[in-house]
Scaffold this active site. Structure first.
Site, PDB file in Angstrom:
ATOM      1  CE  LYS A  23      -3.780  -2.415   2.235  1.00 18.08           C
ATOM      2  NZ  LYS A  23      -4.434  -2.829   3.485  1.00 18.08           N
ATOM      3  CD  GLN A  62      -3.296  -4.353   6.604  1.00 16.06           C
ATOM      4  OE1 GLN A  62      -3.143  -3.411   5.840  1.00 16.06           O
ATOM      5  NE2 GLN A  62      -3.997  -5.424   6.279  1.00 16.06           N
ATOM      6  CG  ASP A  66      -9.608   0.006   4.990  1.00 20.35           C
ATOM      7  OD1 ASP A  66      -9.369  -0.234   3.797  1.00 20.35           O
ATOM      8  OD2 ASP A  66      -8.915  -0.420   5.939  1.00 20.35           O
TER       9      ASP A  66
END
Ligand code: NAD
Length: 289
Positions: free
Chosen positions: A53, A97, A120
């Site tokens: 990422k 994460q 997200d």
């Protein structure tokens, strides 16, 4: 019949090129889009995801900042960091994460994010907006699945889509997106009965079960389109490799089109994270005006 191999790498490259162009426009307006990624602990798979990422962000010109915290980080410490990032106007997107170490509540952490920085799309504000068909940050993996479907299915409206899996990060938001696209949606899960027979009714099958090669050709109606979200690490002749939730070679004999693993949904997930970060930067800059 041999299925069309849906090329997620090529689709992701296109989306990244558009995103990179948007980054250029933001920078011309004096805004440097930025993404902060938080990793707690040393899970090797998470480490790879975070590195990918951050690298992709740099490639499209997004400023990316990593916070790597030890596995014994307290929930209070993590929440305090997120509070500081929420209040920092130079941070546009925050990604924590998952999974987090067991002593930290994922829900508490997700709910502590500013929904405007929740790239997200996991905060209940964004989940609720998506469920109501309102503008929101869409979770990156189902967003990518939808884009891949739009590339091969001329008209989604009226199609019967079966989703295998009901997780908050893939199955449920996928269902909301396909419903918004006027599909008829069936969600299957580990307690569902007649799973293969129900799948065989589908024009579109999206599989996010986390079970290697669960779906075989006898689950698929001839001519259906199949999206494989699964990423499973298996050992094969002492070599580690990735396989999806779909038995690709077998299903390719009946499906019209199918995503491979790797090279299907995975690249689209990261590309959508970049697109969401640019959207976050644009929205926050407009709010300041
Ligand atoms: P999860 O474990 O949270 O959910 C799995 C779901 O599948 C559950 O709802 C469960 O009920 C259902 N399920 C399991 N076995 C089943 C069966 N035999 N029949 C019907 N339903 C069954 O998993 P998740 O987070 O949604 O991830 C699913 C898979 O997708 C994993 O392999 C994960 O690694 C992968 N994934 C990939 C990406 C990507 O970018 N490509 C992103 C997220 C997740």
């Amino acid at each position: 019949m041999s299925a069309v191999r849906i090329d997620g790498k090529a689709a992701a490259a296109e989306l990244l090129a558009i995103t990179s162009h948007e980054v250029g426009k933001l920078k011309a307006d004096g805004i440097v889009p930025s993404l902060t990624v938080i990793l707690v602990g040393d899970d090797p798979a998470s480490d790879v995801y975070v590195r990918n990422k951050v690298q992709r962000a740099q490639e499209v010109g997004i400023l990316s900042i990593e916070h790597r915290l030890p596995a014994n980080t307290s929930q209070e410490h993590l929440l305090a960091l997120i509070e500081a990032l929420n209040g920092d106007a130079s941070v546009h997107g925050i990604l924590v994460q998952l999974p987090l170490p067991r002593h930290i509540s994922e829900q508490a952490v997700i709910q502590s994010l500013d929904p405007l920085k929740d790239v997200d799309g996991f905060h209940s504000h964004n989940v609720g907006s998506l469920a109501q068909g309102l503008p929101s940050f869409v979770p990156c993996t189902p967003a990518g699945c939808l884009q891949l479907l739009q590339g091969v299915v001329a008209e989604l409206s009226g199609k019967h889509a079966v989703i295998v899996g009901r997780s908050n990060i893939v199955g449920k938001p996928m269902a909301a997106l396909l419903l918004k696209a006027d599909c008829t949606v069936t969600i299957l899960h580990s307690r569902s009965r007649n799973v293969a027979a129900l799948c065989r009714l589908a024009d579109i099958v999206v599989v996010a079960a986390g079970r290697p090669k669960l779906v075989t050709s006898d689950w698929i109606k001839p001519g259906a389109v199949v999206i494989d979200v699964g990423i499973n690490r298996v050992r094969d002749l002492d070599r580690a490799r990735l396989v999806g939730d779909v038995d690709y070679d077998d299903v390719a004999t009946v499906a019209a089109a199918l995503t491979p693993v790797p090279g299907g949904v995975g690249p689209m997930t990261i590309a959508n994270l970049m697109a969401n970060t640019v959207l976050a930067a644009r929205q926050q800059s407009q709010l300041k005006r």
